[in-house]
Design a protein around this motif. Structure first.
Motif, PDB file in Angstrom:
ATOM      1  N   LEU A  19      51.044  44.428   0.261  1.00 45.45           N
ATOM      2  CA  LEU A  19      49.611  44.586   0.515  1.00 45.45           C
ATOM      3  C   LEU A  19      49.286  45.526   1.668  1.00 45.45           C
ATOM      4  O   LEU A  19      48.145  45.898   1.851  1.00 45.45           O
ATOM      5  CB  LEU A  19      48.979  43.216   0.788  1.00 45.45           C
ATOM      6  CG  LEU A  19      49.101  42.225  -0.369  1.00 45.45           C
ATOM      7  CD1 LEU A  19      48.533  40.871   0.031  1.00 45.45           C
ATOM      8  CD2 LEU A  19      48.380  42.758  -1.601  1.00 45.45           C
ATOM      9  N   SER A  20      50.265  45.882   2.466  1.00 44.94           N
ATOM     10  CA  SER A  20      49.920  46.835   3.530  1.00 44.94           C
ATOM     11  C   SER A  20      50.881  48.008   3.599  1.00 44.94           C
ATOM     12  O   SER A  20      50.625  49.057   3.018  1.00 44.94           O
ATOM     13  CB  SER A  20      49.773  46.137   4.873  1.00 44.94           C
ATOM     14  OG  SER A  20      50.999  45.567   5.257  1.00 44.94           O
ATOM     15  N   LYS A  68      41.245  44.518  -5.817  1.00 48.71           N
ATOM     16  CA  LYS A  68      40.102  45.350  -5.426  1.00 48.71           C
ATOM     17  C   LYS A  68      38.846  44.974  -6.187  1.00 48.71           C
ATOM     18  O   LYS A  68      37.749  45.097  -5.665  1.00 48.71           O
ATOM     19  CB  LYS A  68      40.442  46.834  -5.663  1.00 48.71           C
ATOM     20  CG  LYS A  68      41.412  47.352  -4.624  1.00 48.71           C
ATOM     21  CD  LYS A  68      41.771  48.813  -4.836  1.00 48.71           C
ATOM     22  CE  LYS A  68      42.846  49.228  -3.824  1.00 48.71           C
ATOM     23  NZ  LYS A  68      43.651  50.368  -4.306  1.00 48.71           N
ATOM     24  N   PRO A  78      36.678  39.633  -5.720  1.00 39.86           N
ATOM     25  CA  PRO A  78      36.505  38.980  -4.425  1.00 39.86           C
ATOM     26  C   PRO A  78      37.152  37.600  -4.372  1.00 39.86           C
ATOM     27  O   PRO A  78      37.786  37.266  -3.371  1.00 39.86           O
ATOM     28  CB  PRO A  78      35.001  38.839  -4.287  1.00 39.86           C
ATOM     29  CG  PRO A  78      34.401  39.752  -5.279  1.00 39.86           C
ATOM     30  CD  PRO A  78      35.405  40.020  -6.337  1.00 39.86           C
ATOM     31  N   SER A  93      40.741  37.930  -3.671  1.00 43.22           N
ATOM     32  CA  SER A  93      41.075  38.368  -2.313  1.00 43.22           C
ATOM     33  C   SER A  93      40.782  37.283  -1.278  1.00 43.22           C
ATOM     34  O   SER A  93      41.511  37.146  -0.303  1.00 43.22           O
ATOM     35  CB  SER A  93      40.382  39.674  -1.948  1.00 43.22           C
ATOM     36  OG  SER A  93      39.209  39.860  -2.640  1.00 43.22           O
ATOM     37  N   ILE A  94      39.738  36.502  -1.517  1.00 39.06           N
ATOM     38  CA  ILE A  94      39.491  35.370  -0.621  1.00 39.06           C
ATOM     39  C   ILE A  94      40.694  34.433  -0.611  1.00 39.06           C
ATOM     40  O   ILE A  94      41.161  33.992   0.426  1.00 39.06           O
ATOM     41  CB  ILE A  94      38.250  34.564  -1.086  1.00 39.06           C
ATOM     42  CG1 ILE A  94      36.986  35.390  -0.880  1.00 39.06           C
ATOM     43  CG2 ILE A  94      38.165  33.251  -0.325  1.00 39.06           C
ATOM     44  CD1 ILE A  94      36.524  35.465   0.512  1.00 39.06           C
ATOM     45  N   VAL A 130      43.436  36.046   1.333  1.00 41.05           N
ATOM     46  CA  VAL A 130      43.142  36.013   2.771  1.00 41.05           C
ATOM     47  C   VAL A 130      43.500  34.645   3.334  1.00 41.05           C
ATOM     48  O   VAL A 130      44.178  34.519   4.357  1.00 41.05           O
ATOM     49  CB  VAL A 130      41.653  36.311   3.040  1.00 41.05           C
ATOM     50  CG1 VAL A 130      41.268  35.903   4.451  1.00 41.05           C
ATOM     51  CG2 VAL A 130      41.358  37.787   2.814  1.00 41.05           C
ATOM     52  N   LEU A 155      47.336  34.145   3.343  1.00 44.88           N
ATOM     53  CA  LEU A 155      47.999  34.909   4.397  1.00 44.88           C
ATOM     54  C   LEU A 155      47.719  34.286   5.761  1.00 44.88           C
ATOM     55  O   LEU A 155      48.588  34.256   6.637  1.00 44.88           O
ATOM     56  CB  LEU A 155      47.522  36.360   4.385  1.00 44.88           C
ATOM     57  CG  LEU A 155      47.991  37.221   3.223  1.00 44.88           C
ATOM     58  CD1 LEU A 155      47.475  38.638   3.380  1.00 44.88           C
ATOM     59  CD2 LEU A 155      49.504  37.231   3.154  1.00 44.88           C
ATOM     60  N   LEU A 163      32.261  34.925   6.987  1.00 47.03           N
ATOM     61  CA  LEU A 163      32.918  34.404   5.789  1.00 47.03           C
ATOM     62  C   LEU A 163      32.079  34.624   4.549  1.00 47.03           C
ATOM     63  O   LEU A 163      32.594  34.938   3.468  1.00 47.03           O
ATOM     64  CB  LEU A 163      33.165  32.901   5.965  1.00 47.03           C
ATOM     65  CG  LEU A 163      34.579  32.473   6.252  1.00 47.03           C
ATOM     66  CD1 LEU A 163      34.647  30.969   6.478  1.00 47.03           C
ATOM     67  CD2 LEU A 163      35.484  32.860   5.094  1.00 47.03           C
ATOM     68  N   LEU A 221      32.303  38.123   3.390  1.00 46.72           N
ATOM     69  CA  LEU A 221      33.604  38.355   2.789  1.00 46.72           C
ATOM     70  C   LEU A 221      33.578  37.990   1.305  1.00 46.72           C
ATOM     71  O   LEU A 221      34.136  38.702   0.467  1.00 46.72           O
ATOM     72  CB  LEU A 221      34.623  37.469   3.515  1.00 46.72           C
ATOM     73  CG  LEU A 221      36.049  37.950   3.596  1.00 46.72           C
ATOM     74  CD1 LEU A 221      36.108  39.313   4.229  1.00 46.72           C
ATOM     75  CD2 LEU A 221      36.869  36.963   4.416  1.00 46.72           C
ATOM     76  N   LYS A 222      32.927  36.893   1.013  1.00 46.88           N
ATOM     77  CA  LYS A 222      32.932  36.404  -0.370  1.00 46.88           C
ATOM     78  C   LYS A 222      32.260  37.385  -1.309  1.00 46.88           C
ATOM     79  O   LYS A 222      32.635  37.492  -2.469  1.00 46.88           O
ATOM     80  CB  LYS A 222      32.246  35.037  -0.442  1.00 46.88           C
ATOM     81  CG  LYS A 222      33.102  33.954   0.159  1.00 46.88           C
ATOM     82  CD  LYS A 222      32.453  32.583   0.101  1.00 46.88           C
ATOM     83  CE  LYS A 222      33.322  31.570   0.833  1.00 46.88           C
ATOM     84  NZ  LYS A 222      32.557  30.410   1.318  1.00 46.88           N
ATOM     85  N   PRO A 274      34.329  42.783  -1.899  1.00 46.46           N
ATOM     86  CA  PRO A 274      35.754  43.034  -2.117  1.00 46.46           C
ATOM     87  C   PRO A 274      36.321  44.030  -1.119  1.00 46.46           C
ATOM     88  O   PRO A 274      37.424  43.829  -0.601  1.00 46.46           O
ATOM     89  CB  PRO A 274      35.804  43.626  -3.522  1.00 46.46           C
ATOM     90  CG  PRO A 274      34.520  43.290  -4.167  1.00 46.46           C
ATOM     91  CD  PRO A 274      33.523  43.041  -3.103  1.00 46.46           C
ATOM     92  N   SER A 283      37.148  42.343   2.024  1.00 50.40           N
ATOM     93  CA  SER A 283      38.293  41.435   1.980  1.00 50.40           C
ATOM     94  C   SER A 283      39.605  42.196   1.828  1.00 50.40           C
ATOM     95  O   SER A 283      40.625  41.785   2.384  1.00 50.40           O
ATOM     96  CB  SER A 283      38.144  40.377   0.890  1.00 50.40           C
ATOM     97  OG  SER A 283      37.346  40.817  -0.162  1.00 50.40           O
ATOM     98  N   ILE A 284      39.569  43.319   1.114  1.00 50.57           N
ATOM     99  CA  ILE A 284      40.769  44.150   1.049  1.00 50.57           C
ATOM    100  C   ILE A 284      41.176  44.582   2.457  1.00 50.57           C
ATOM    101  O   ILE A 284      42.349  44.519   2.842  1.00 50.57           O
ATOM    102  CB  ILE A 284      40.520  45.415   0.200  1.00 50.57           C
ATOM    103  CG1 ILE A 284      40.339  45.060  -1.259  1.00 50.57           C
ATOM    104  CG2 ILE A 284      41.676  46.399   0.370  1.00 50.57           C
ATOM    105  CD1 ILE A 284      41.607  44.715  -1.961  1.00 50.57           C
ATOM    106  N   ILE A 336      40.551  43.116   5.229  1.00 50.86           N
ATOM    107  CA  ILE A 336      41.070  41.972   5.982  1.00 50.86           C
ATOM    108  C   ILE A 336      42.470  41.604   5.517  1.00 50.86           C
ATOM    109  O   ILE A 336      43.355  41.319   6.323  1.00 50.86           O
ATOM    110  CB  ILE A 336      40.125  40.753   5.812  1.00 50.86           C
ATOM    111  CG1 ILE A 336      38.765  41.062   6.427  1.00 50.86           C
ATOM    112  CG2 ILE A 336      40.721  39.523   6.446  1.00 50.86           C
ATOM    113  CD1 ILE A 336      38.776  41.161   7.915  1.00 50.86           C
ATOM    114  N   VAL A 337      42.678  41.634   4.223  1.00 54.13           N
ATOM    115  CA  VAL A 337      44.012  41.343   3.684  1.00 54.13           C
ATOM    116  C   VAL A 337      45.031  42.285   4.312  1.00 54.13           C
ATOM    117  O   VAL A 337      46.083  41.868   4.794  1.00 54.13           O
ATOM    118  CB  VAL A 337      44.049  41.495   2.149  1.00 54.13           C
ATOM    119  CG1 VAL A 337      45.488  41.571   1.655  1.00 54.13           C
ATOM    120  CG2 VAL A 337      43.326  40.348   1.480  1.00 54.13           C
ATOM    121  N   SER A 338      44.677  43.550   4.335  1.00 52.58           N
ATOM    122  CA  SER A 338      45.612  44.518   4.875  1.00 52.58           C
ATOM    123  C   SER A 338      45.869  44.279   6.358  1.00 52.58           C
ATOM    124  O   SER A 338      47.005  44.342   6.837  1.00 52.58           O
ATOM    125  CB  SER A 338      45.048  45.920   4.627  1.00 52.58           C
ATOM    126  OG  SER A 338      45.780  46.857   5.334  1.00 52.58           O
TER     127      SER A 338
END
Lengths: 232, 232
Positions: free
Chosen positions: A92-93, A122, A125, A128-129, A132, A135, B118, B121-122, B125, B128-129, B131-133
């Motif tokens: 993911l990174s 992508k 959402p 990805s939530i 998140v 992680l 939060l 974020l929902k 996308p 959140s991408i 943030i994931v990264s």
DNA sequence: GCGGCCGCTTGACCGTGGTCAAGGGCGGAT
DNA sequence: ATCCGCCCTTGACCACGGTCAAGCGGCCGC
């Protein structure tokens, strides 16, 4: 009755926290990114620096994720069993694995989820939530591990580990099974195998435990807990 | 000319990797979740177990994030300087801080982003991408830290730290500034202040470095690098 | 300028735990 | 059943680094 490989993948992925809340359609798109791979004991899954094409979920067997230094020493970062996932961050990174991973049992079967998953992420959402959150949990786990490895003494680390193991029996006489060979447990706790051996011996002499192979009776959980978070 | 508090928040948040790619409209909605808070040296920002209402971005000053054990010892998990963020995982998953945080300088100014984030974020996308990264990067950083703390010897940890510091001067004669008091540096490296002192002394006697207060001249980077990833 | 405090340095000591070396025991293969 | 190999155990040794204690120096407040 015919049990397809895709069924195995489906079953393994569905058990993951990330994916439990997904509707069928989205989940199937995740499944489409995945394939099953099988490894033997001591077989390398990936090495530090390899291009990160996939992350993994353990279907059966177990995996050690570790770092190695130039002088040959190594540090266990994670030990993973059925139902756990690893290497998401690399995919993911940065796109390269920062650690090594090796299978510990034969067979060890993994579900590999490849980079197409990123595209899904992508557009979704909810997905990805979920990632998140997962992680984040992993991060918190690593913070715990930093504490374990660098604050606590060797006896404290071992006692802590034993008391967290799934146990059977009554409160004052727990029976636990070590899920690793003792030398692997020693590596996980960042102690020498000799030290592990000596600690178990000492505690047995004091009547705190009884040790037969990989089976341990915890006879005095009170004192073990005290050792775990004070210090020997 | 009038510089509002909101301007400060905007500037600080915009510098974060998470938020650089956001369009103005979405970014402003993030800004609306944030407020500025000021702390003095040694003032507590949050404690382990506190309800996690916000995560933070350092505007100026610095912050130590650490864990404490019942017996009074503590382990530094992160040391944060201007432009870095922390405590996202607590907000994004379990809702409680798993560590302690304290300001190290006066003043230390933080941008606090609260739980309304939060909701954003929902629905987003792209957010959140990002943030994931960023969480993934943080995870990789923690894995590095586990290696630093548990594989390497004290001299290796110190040499490694010194060679990673931003330096001035020529390749064979680097000048670095310690960003922390030596006792705080010792805590970060998980060694006793006395040990730090002795190491610097020994290296100075051997002509590897020259030490004046917080300024160090690295005279033999070759050997220092060797110490950093082999062992003393 | 002077006093006090805090951070840094140095010395002496010692405990934890790693290393090296050798012996025993269990299990898998033949 | 027997052999071999690997893991585990035990012993002896030692060094890394932490702790305790004391002395030094610089910075700030008065």
């Amino acid at each position: 009755m015919a049990r397809t490989m895709t069924d195995s993948i489906r079953e393994t992925l569905r058990a993951l926290p990330h994916f439990q809340a997904l509707d069928t359609e989205l989940f199937e798109r995740v499944v489409a990114c995945a394939e099953l791979r099988s490894f033997e004991r001591s077989e390398t899954i990936f090495l530090h620096g390899d291009r990160a094409r996939a992350f993994f979920v353990v279907r059966c067997g177990s995996v050690r994720v570790y770092r190695a230094t130039p002088d040959g020493r190594e540090q266990v970062v994670h030990h993973l069993r059925a139902g756990q996932s690893f290497a998401e961050p690399a995919v993911l990174s940065i796109g390269r694995y920062p650690v090594n991973a090796v299978a510990l049992e034969s067979p060890t079967e993994l579900v590999a989820v490849d980079a197409r998953f990123l595209e899904l992420l992508k557009g979704e959402p909810r997905l990805s939530i979920a990632i998140v959150s997962s992680l984040s949990m992993r991060l918190l786990g690593l913070v715990e591990r930093i504490e374990e490895l660098s604050i606590a003494s060797a006896p404290a680390r071992l006692a802590h580990y034993l008391m967290k193991l799934p146990a059977q029996g009554t409160h004052e006489h727990l029976v636990v099974q070590l899920p690793l060979a003792k030398k692997d447990l020693a590596a996980h706790l960042a102690i020498a195998p000799e030290t592990l051996s000596r600690l178990l011996r000492r505690w047995q002499d004091r009547g705190l435990i009884r040790s037969k192979g990989r089976t341990l009776d915890l006879l005095d959980t009170r004192i073990l807990l005290a050792i775990a978070d004070r210090d020997e």
